[in-house]
Design an enzyme around this catalytic site. Structure first.
Site, PDB file in Angstrom:
ATOM      1  N   GLU A  57     -35.112 -38.641 -35.700  1.00 15.86           N
ATOM      2  CA  GLU A  57     -35.644 -39.697 -36.565  1.00 15.86           C
ATOM      3  C   GLU A  57     -35.158 -39.456 -37.992  1.00 15.86           C
ATOM      4  OE1 GLU A  57     -39.964 -40.084 -36.511  1.00 15.86           O
ATOM      5  OE2 GLU A  57     -39.927 -40.855 -38.557  1.00 15.86           O
TER       6      GLU A  57
ATOM      7  N   ARG B 166     -35.825 -42.557 -46.588  1.00 17.68           N
ATOM      8  CA  ARG B 166     -36.421 -42.090 -47.843  1.00 17.68           C
ATOM      9  C   ARG B 166     -35.385 -41.603 -48.830  1.00 17.68           C
ATOM     10  NH1 ARG B 166     -41.066 -38.235 -45.435  1.00 17.68           N
ATOM     11  NH2 ARG B 166     -41.685 -39.663 -43.780  1.00 17.68           N
TER      12      ARG B 166
ATOM     13  N   THR C 103     -39.863 -44.218 -41.244  1.00 21.16           N
ATOM     14  CA  THR C 103     -40.317 -44.814 -42.497  1.00 21.16           C
ATOM     15  C   THR C 103     -39.824 -46.261 -42.625  1.00 21.16           C
ATOM     16  OG1 THR C 103     -39.939 -42.573 -43.414  1.00 21.16           O
ATOM     17  CG2 THR C 103     -40.839 -44.189 -44.897  1.00 21.16           C
TER      18      THR C 103
ATOM     19  N   LYS D  23     -47.421 -43.803 -32.796  1.00 17.02           N
ATOM     20  CA  LYS D  23     -47.348 -42.598 -33.624  1.00 17.02           C
ATOM     21  C   LYS D  23     -48.731 -42.405 -34.246  1.00 17.02           C
ATOM     22  CE  LYS D  23     -45.230 -41.140 -37.997  1.00 17.02           C
ATOM     23  NZ  LYS D  23     -43.955 -40.907 -38.687  1.00 17.02           N
TER      24      LYS D  23
HETATM   25  C1  3PG Z   1     -43.216 -37.314 -42.337  1.00 14.99           C
HETATM   26  O1  3PG Z   1     -43.383 -38.503 -42.382  1.00 14.99           O
HETATM   27  O2  3PG Z   1     -42.806 -36.650 -43.285  1.00 14.99           O
HETATM   28  C2  3PG Z   1     -43.457 -36.718 -41.023  1.00 14.99           C
HETATM   29  O3  3PG Z   1     -44.728 -37.028 -40.610  1.00 14.99           O
HETATM   30  C3  3PG Z   1     -43.192 -35.274 -40.961  1.00 14.99           C
HETATM   31  O4  3PG Z   1     -44.259 -34.602 -41.413  1.00 14.99           O
HETATM   32  P1  3PG Z   1     -44.188 -33.025 -41.522  1.00 14.99           P
HETATM   33  O5  3PG Z   1     -43.229 -32.725 -42.614  1.00 14.99           O
HETATM   34  O6  3PG Z   1     -45.598 -32.640 -41.856  1.00 14.99           O
HETATM   35  O7  3PG Z   1     -43.739 -32.500 -40.181  1.00 14.99           O
END
Ligand code: 3PG
Length: 208
Positions: A40, A44, A68, A128
């Site tokens: 994934e 960002r 995202t 999710k």
């Molecule tokens: C995120 O959106 O950053 C993910 O949920 C990953 O989260 P994490 O860095 O806590 O694994």
């Protein structure tokens, strides 16, 4: 492949924040080599779309998706870039409708029972659970197992190598998401062997 089939490919979906297109391909190769083919790439960074496209074109063994994804415009962009699935942290009616009509496998985010029910009504059975640790973690997932018996979750957010096994042992957890397999510092130095080792350990985690 639908979203359930994609989630079945590995116990962990690496959540990747990729700073450059050049990093994307060796990072993806290391994760796949370690045994985690489902990736994934979060929207960002400036480089996210190019990174996604590069992985899609150059690492065919990977099943690369976009994370995202917040609205239909972004959904359309990631699909054009070659994403094989999309993930959102929460969901809107417009985004769910766009995902359905796009045909792109979609993993919408939920934090509450009502959100899960709304998405289930729209045909989404794998959701999710985000942000997992902050929103109730294992206790929440155990509590919703009986009332939301038809639904499965991919908890993400705050999950670690230490806590992942307990999540994966739950009957309503399909897989977990996490960034721990590709720590920022390790990626920045191009230490692909370490990424591969982290992925190899994560790929052996048992599901129920
Ligand atoms: C995120 O959106 O950053 C993910 O949920 C990953 O989260 P994490 O860095 O806590 O694994």
């Amino acid at each position: 492949m639908d979203m359930a089939a994609i989630a079945a490919l590995a116990p962990v979906i690496p959540v990747l924040t990729v700073e450059s297109r050049e990093t994307a391909v060796p990072l993806a190769r290391a994760l796949v080599k370690g045994g985690l083919p489902v990736l994934e790439v979060t929207l960002r960074t400036e480089a996210a779309l190019a990174a996604l496209a590069a992985i899609a074109a150059e690492v065919p063994e990977a099943v690369v998706g976009a994370g995202t994804v917040l609205n239909p415009v972004q959904l359309d962009r990631v699909q054009r870039a070659g994403a094989r699935f999309a993930v959102s942290p929460g969901c809107t009616r417009d985004l769910a409708a766009a995902a359905r009509s796009s045909g792109l496998p979609f993993l919408p985010g939920v934090q509450t029972v009502s959100e899960a029910m709304t998405l289930a009504d729209q045909g989404f059975r794998l959701l999710k659970f985000f942000p997992a640790e902050a929103a109730g973690g294992l206790i929440w997932l155990k509590a919703v197992g009986a009332p939301l018996a038809d639904l499965c979750f991919c908890p993400t957010g705050g999950i670690t190598p230490e806590t992942a096994p307990a999540y994966l042992a739950l009957p309503n957890v399909a897989c977990v998401g996490g960034s721990w397999v590709a720590p920022r510092g390790v990626v920045a130095t191009g230490d692909w062997q370490s990424v591969e080792r982290l992925a190899a350990t994560a790929s052996t985690l048992k599901r129920r």
